[in-house]
Design a protein around this motif. Structure first.
Motif, PDB file in Angstrom:
ATOM      1  N   GLU A   1      28.293 -42.411 -19.599  1.00 36.26           N
ATOM      2  CA  GLU A   1      27.977 -42.296 -20.809  1.00 36.26           C
ATOM      3  C   GLU A   1      29.957 -42.818 -21.327  1.00 36.26           C
ATOM      4  OE1 GLU A   1      27.024 -39.442 -23.886  1.00 36.26           O
ATOM      5  OE2 GLU A   1      25.066 -38.752 -22.848  1.00 36.26           O
ATOM      6  N   SER A   2      30.399 -43.406 -22.595  1.00 37.89           N
ATOM      7  CA  SER A   2      32.046 -43.328 -22.647  1.00 37.89           C
ATOM      8  C   SER A   2      31.353 -44.304 -24.422  1.00 37.89           C
ATOM      9  CB  SER A   2      32.367 -45.278 -21.927  1.00 37.89           C
ATOM     10  OG  SER A   2      31.728 -46.389 -22.421  1.00 37.89           O
ATOM     11  N   HIS A   3      33.073 -43.525 -24.801  1.00 45.43           N
ATOM     12  CA  HIS A   3      32.936 -43.395 -26.213  1.00 45.43           C
ATOM     13  C   HIS A   3      34.352 -43.813 -26.675  1.00 45.43           C
ATOM     14  CE1 HIS A   3      29.061 -41.200 -26.736  1.00 45.43           C
ATOM     15  NE2 HIS A   3      29.003 -40.227 -25.471  1.00 45.43           N
ATOM     16  N   ILE A   4      34.741 -44.447 -27.540  1.00 49.48           N
ATOM     17  CA  ILE A   4      35.793 -44.652 -27.734  1.00 49.48           C
ATOM     18  C   ILE A   4      35.834 -43.727 -29.044  1.00 49.48           C
ATOM     19  CG2 ILE A   4      37.491 -46.453 -28.785  1.00 49.48           C
ATOM     20  CD1 ILE A   4      36.160 -48.546 -26.722  1.00 49.48           C
ATOM     21  N   ILE A   5      36.620 -43.119 -30.084  1.00 52.58           N
ATOM     22  CA  ILE A   5      37.144 -42.307 -30.582  1.00 52.58           C
ATOM     23  C   ILE A   5      38.632 -42.366 -30.901  1.00 52.58           C
ATOM     24  CG2 ILE A   5      34.962 -40.745 -30.093  1.00 52.58           C
ATOM     25  CD1 ILE A   5      36.924 -39.264 -28.677  1.00 52.58           C
ATOM     26  N   SER A   6      37.722 -41.949 -32.358  1.00 53.91           N
ATOM     27  CA  SER A   6      40.325 -42.156 -33.259  1.00 53.91           C
ATOM     28  C   SER A   6      40.670 -40.618 -32.570  1.00 53.91           C
ATOM     29  CB  SER A   6      40.380 -42.580 -34.401  1.00 53.91           C
ATOM     30  OG  SER A   6      39.056 -41.461 -34.963  1.00 53.91           O
ATOM     31  N   ASN A   7      40.053 -39.874 -32.789  1.00 56.65           N
ATOM     32  CA  ASN A   7      40.220 -38.537 -32.407  1.00 56.65           C
ATOM     33  C   ASN A   7      39.542 -37.968 -32.442  1.00 56.65           C
ATOM     34  OD1 ASN A   7      39.755 -37.641 -34.594  1.00 56.65           O
ATOM     35  ND2 ASN A   7      42.139 -38.559 -35.752  1.00 56.65           N
ATOM     36  N   ILE A   8      40.168 -35.726 -31.607  1.00 58.98           N
ATOM     37  CA  ILE A   8      39.225 -35.108 -31.177  1.00 58.98           C
ATOM     38  C   ILE A   8      38.812 -34.431 -32.491  1.00 58.98           C
ATOM     39  CG2 ILE A   8      38.343 -32.989 -29.813  1.00 58.98           C
ATOM     40  CD1 ILE A   8      40.008 -34.461 -27.511  1.00 58.98           C
ATOM     41  N   THR A   9      36.755 -34.517 -32.920  1.00 59.90           N
ATOM     42  CA  THR A   9      37.501 -33.666 -34.560  1.00 59.90           C
ATOM     43  C   THR A   9      35.142 -33.239 -34.488  1.00 59.90           C
ATOM     44  OG1 THR A   9      36.367 -35.558 -35.785  1.00 59.90           O
ATOM     45  CG2 THR A   9      38.684 -35.412 -35.619  1.00 59.90           C
ATOM     46  N   THR A  10      35.667 -32.581 -34.882  1.00 58.31           N
ATOM     47  CA  THR A  10      34.005 -32.067 -34.675  1.00 58.31           C
ATOM     48  C   THR A  10      32.960 -32.975 -35.887  1.00 58.31           C
ATOM     49  OG1 THR A  10      34.559 -30.317 -36.825  1.00 58.31           O
ATOM     50  CG2 THR A  10      34.672 -28.978 -34.666  1.00 58.31           C
ATOM     51  N   ASP A  11      33.881 -33.732 -36.415  1.00 54.33           N
ATOM     52  CA  ASP A  11      32.732 -35.468 -37.329  1.00 54.33           C
ATOM     53  C   ASP A  11      32.565 -36.155 -36.264  1.00 54.33           C
ATOM     54  OD1 ASP A  11      33.348 -33.178 -39.232  1.00 54.33           O
ATOM     55  OD2 ASP A  11      35.174 -34.381 -40.231  1.00 54.33           O
ATOM     56  N   SER A  12      32.833 -35.784 -35.043  1.00 57.74           N
ATOM     57  CA  SER A  12      32.054 -36.654 -33.902  1.00 57.74           C
ATOM     58  C   SER A  12      30.751 -36.030 -33.886  1.00 57.74           C
ATOM     59  CB  SER A  12      33.720 -36.757 -33.146  1.00 57.74           C
ATOM     60  OG  SER A  12      33.231 -37.383 -32.137  1.00 57.74           O
ATOM     61  N   GLU A  13      30.103 -37.653 -33.590  1.00 59.04           N
ATOM     62  CA  GLU A  13      28.992 -37.398 -32.581  1.00 59.04           C
ATOM     63  C   GLU A  13      28.604 -37.208 -31.275  1.00 59.04           C
ATOM     64  OE1 GLU A  13      25.467 -36.521 -31.508  1.00 59.04           O
ATOM     65  OE2 GLU A  13      26.179 -36.996 -33.773  1.00 59.04           O
TER      66      GLU A  13
ATOM     67  N   GLU B   1      49.754 -33.701 -31.038  1.00 60.48           N
ATOM     68  CA  GLU B   1      48.448 -33.253 -31.519  1.00 60.48           C
ATOM     69  C   GLU B   1      47.065 -34.087 -31.016  1.00 60.48           C
ATOM     70  OE1 GLU B   1      45.035 -34.160 -35.294  1.00 60.48           O
ATOM     71  OE2 GLU B   1      47.441 -34.554 -34.944  1.00 60.48           O
ATOM     72  N   PRO B   2      46.792 -35.437 -29.857  1.00 60.12           N
ATOM     73  CA  PRO B   2      46.327 -35.119 -28.870  1.00 60.12           C
ATOM     74  C   PRO B   2      45.736 -34.594 -28.098  1.00 60.12           C
ATOM     75  CG  PRO B   2      47.274 -37.231 -29.614  1.00 60.12           C
ATOM     76  CD  PRO B   2      48.163 -36.400 -29.716  1.00 60.12           C
ATOM     77  N   VAL B   3      47.152 -34.302 -27.524  1.00 57.30           N
ATOM     78  CA  VAL B   3      46.752 -33.043 -26.195  1.00 57.30           C
ATOM     79  C   VAL B   3      46.485 -31.716 -26.618  1.00 57.30           C
ATOM     80  CG1 VAL B   3      48.928 -32.287 -25.488  1.00 57.30           C
ATOM     81  CG2 VAL B   3      47.850 -32.846 -23.964  1.00 57.30           C
ATOM     82  N   CYS B   4      46.608 -31.258 -27.577  1.00 52.10           N
ATOM     83  CA  CYS B   4      46.141 -30.645 -27.947  1.00 52.10           C
ATOM     84  C   CYS B   4      44.721 -30.051 -28.516  1.00 52.10           C
ATOM     85  CB  CYS B   4      47.173 -29.843 -29.967  1.00 52.10           C
ATOM     86  SG  CYS B   4      48.993 -29.205 -29.528  1.00 52.10           S
ATOM     87  N   ASN B   5      44.416 -30.972 -29.456  1.00 51.93           N
ATOM     88  CA  ASN B   5      43.465 -31.120 -29.668  1.00 51.93           C
ATOM     89  C   ASN B   5      42.244 -31.612 -28.259  1.00 51.93           C
ATOM     90  OD1 ASN B   5      41.885 -31.274 -32.490  1.00 51.93           O
ATOM     91  ND2 ASN B   5      44.031 -32.633 -32.431  1.00 51.93           N
ATOM     92  N   ALA B   6      42.127 -32.488 -27.237  1.00 52.17           N
ATOM     93  CA  ALA B   6      41.557 -31.950 -26.268  1.00 52.17           C
ATOM     94  C   ALA B   6      41.743 -31.011 -24.933  1.00 52.17           C
ATOM     95  CB  ALA B   6      42.398 -33.031 -25.172  1.00 52.17           C
ATOM     96  N   LYS B   7      42.618 -29.636 -25.643  1.00 51.77           N
ATOM     97  CA  LYS B   7      42.757 -29.235 -24.341  1.00 51.77           C
ATOM     98  C   LYS B   7      42.192 -28.125 -25.300  1.00 51.77           C
ATOM     99  CE  LYS B   7      46.477 -29.315 -21.209  1.00 51.77           C
ATOM    100  NZ  LYS B   7      47.326 -28.642 -20.114  1.00 51.77           N
ATOM    101  N   ALA B   8      41.971 -27.742 -26.821  1.00 55.54           N
ATOM    102  CA  ALA B   8      40.766 -26.618 -27.198  1.00 55.54           C
ATOM    103  C   ALA B   8      39.858 -26.826 -26.975  1.00 55.54           C
ATOM    104  CB  ALA B   8      41.894 -27.306 -28.975  1.00 55.54           C
ATOM    105  N   PHE B   9      39.650 -28.345 -26.708  1.00 55.73           N
ATOM    106  CA  PHE B   9      38.142 -28.458 -27.176  1.00 55.73           C
ATOM    107  C   PHE B   9      36.984 -28.524 -25.317  1.00 55.73           C
ATOM    108  CE2 PHE B   9      35.069 -32.426 -25.013  1.00 55.73           C
ATOM    109  CZ  PHE B   9      34.442 -32.067 -25.335  1.00 55.73           C
ATOM    110  N   ALA B  10      38.893 -28.854 -24.563  1.00 56.84           N
ATOM    111  CA  ALA B  10      38.363 -28.433 -23.110  1.00 56.84           C
ATOM    112  C   ALA B  10      37.411 -26.729 -22.730  1.00 56.84           C
ATOM    113  CB  ALA B  10      39.970 -28.083 -22.468  1.00 56.84           C
ATOM    114  N   LEU B  11      38.687 -25.792 -24.099  1.00 56.61           N
ATOM    115  CA  LEU B  11      38.525 -24.640 -24.116  1.00 56.61           C
ATOM    116  C   LEU B  11      37.442 -23.719 -24.458  1.00 56.61           C
ATOM    117  CD1 LEU B  11      40.018 -21.966 -23.048  1.00 56.61           C
ATOM    118  CD2 LEU B  11      41.132 -21.763 -26.022  1.00 56.61           C
ATOM    119  N   SER B  12      36.699 -24.772 -25.616  1.00 56.12           N
ATOM    120  CA  SER B  12      35.159 -24.990 -26.135  1.00 56.12           C
ATOM    121  C   SER B  12      34.196 -24.888 -25.124  1.00 56.12           C
ATOM    122  CB  SER B  12      35.726 -25.306 -27.694  1.00 56.12           C
ATOM    123  OG  SER B  12      35.024 -26.740 -26.951  1.00 56.12           O
ATOM    124  N   MET B  13      34.773 -26.262 -24.463  1.00 58.74           N
ATOM    125  CA  MET B  13      33.474 -25.653 -23.122  1.00 58.74           C
ATOM    126  C   MET B  13      33.337 -25.022 -22.271  1.00 58.74           C
ATOM    127  SD  MET B  13      31.956 -29.203 -24.465  1.00 58.74           S
ATOM    128  CE  MET B  13      31.654 -29.001 -22.843  1.00 58.74           C
TER     129      MET B  13
END
Length: 261
Positions: A241-253, A94-106
């Motif tokens: 900037e640096s952020h510690i997050i539990s996972n990559i979600t659209t709820d994360s600021e 799940e972590p890398v899938c979310n990371a790469k999905a986020f990369a694609l959205s960027m």
């Protein structure tokens, strides 16, 4: 990954639409607000009349007055958006899938802004995967290959902090990479040491290339107390900037902030 990217893309679109554009290059309409120097003539007229002055002041305080709406333009040229994704073994699933999905959205955000996008995958050592996506010239087959790739090794920062600026970048410039304000997003779940020479060299390059580096550190559940004491570790010295997050979600600021670049 594609399904997740679809959700992130909708959020990215909303964040792009909601960006506040400062400046007064053009008046584009009328809006409600409380800035006295932007008030339309009719509102100023109410202020000058004793019978309507108090009501006009109330509207200003409540930001309900009619005022001019301006649009500003960014005078800086836009360089690429670069997303570096950690492909170490602990990122599997799940972590890398979310990371790469986020990369694609960027990458979509970059295309929307007519900017280059560079996607980088890395793990141990100096070997990484680099995919350059110039606006209007995406290689869809190579994009799918990059999304599907996974090293499953350890976490070493040589690729994003040394190979990217000193090896990848000169080659990208030869391919037409434009100079300008550049955003780098570094996604990892590892706290790694950054040697001082590497740190200083990267920061010098950042200054020369107008780079802003944002680090997203995915928090391991069993290391909460460590993060509280150490933060993002040595990555703080190379990050704007640096952020510690539990996972990559659209709820994360932190994620929403990245989508507003």
């Amino acid at each position: 990954i594609i399904e997740l990217a679809g959700r992130y893309r909708h959020t990215a679109q909303a964040q792009q639409r909601s960006k506040t554009v400062h400046g007064r290059d053009d008046m584009v309409g009328i809006e409600l607000g409380g800035d006295i120097d932007k008030l339309v003539m009719s509102e100023l007229g109410y202020l000058s009349d004793e019978d309507t002055e108090l009501d006009a002041l109330r509207k200003i305080l409540e930001k309900q007055s009619l005022q001019k709406k301006f649009k500003g333009f960014d005078k800086l040229a836009k360089g690429p958006i670069v997303v570096c994704v950690d492909e170490s073994g602990s990122m599997s699933g799940e972590p890398v899938c979310n990371a790469k999905a986020f990369a694609l959205s960027m990458a979509w955000v970059a295309r929307h802004q007519k900017r280059w996008c560079c996607l980088v995958g890395y793990s141990g050592g100096t070997t990484g995967t680099l995919l350059a996506l110039p606006p209007g010239k995406w290689d869809e087959e190579k994009l799918v290959e990059w999304l599907d790739h996974f090293y499953n090794g350890g976490t070493v920062l040589d690729v994003p902090l040394h190979e990217l600026p000193h090896v990848y970048w000169p080659n990208l410039v030869k391919q037409g990479l434009p100079k300008g304000k550049t955003d780098i997003i570094l996604i990892t779940d590892g706290i790694c040491s950054v040697p001082v020479p590497m740190r200083d060299s990267f920061n010098k390059w950042k200054k020369q290339e107008q780079v802003r580096c944002i680090t997203l550190l995915l928090q391991s559940p069993h290391m909460g107390s460590y993060y509280q004491k150490q933060g993002v570790g040595d990555l703080a010295y190379v990050s704007d900037e640096s952020h510690i997050i539990s996972n990559i979600t659209t709820d994360s600021e932190a994620i929403l902030s990245c989508m507003r670049v």
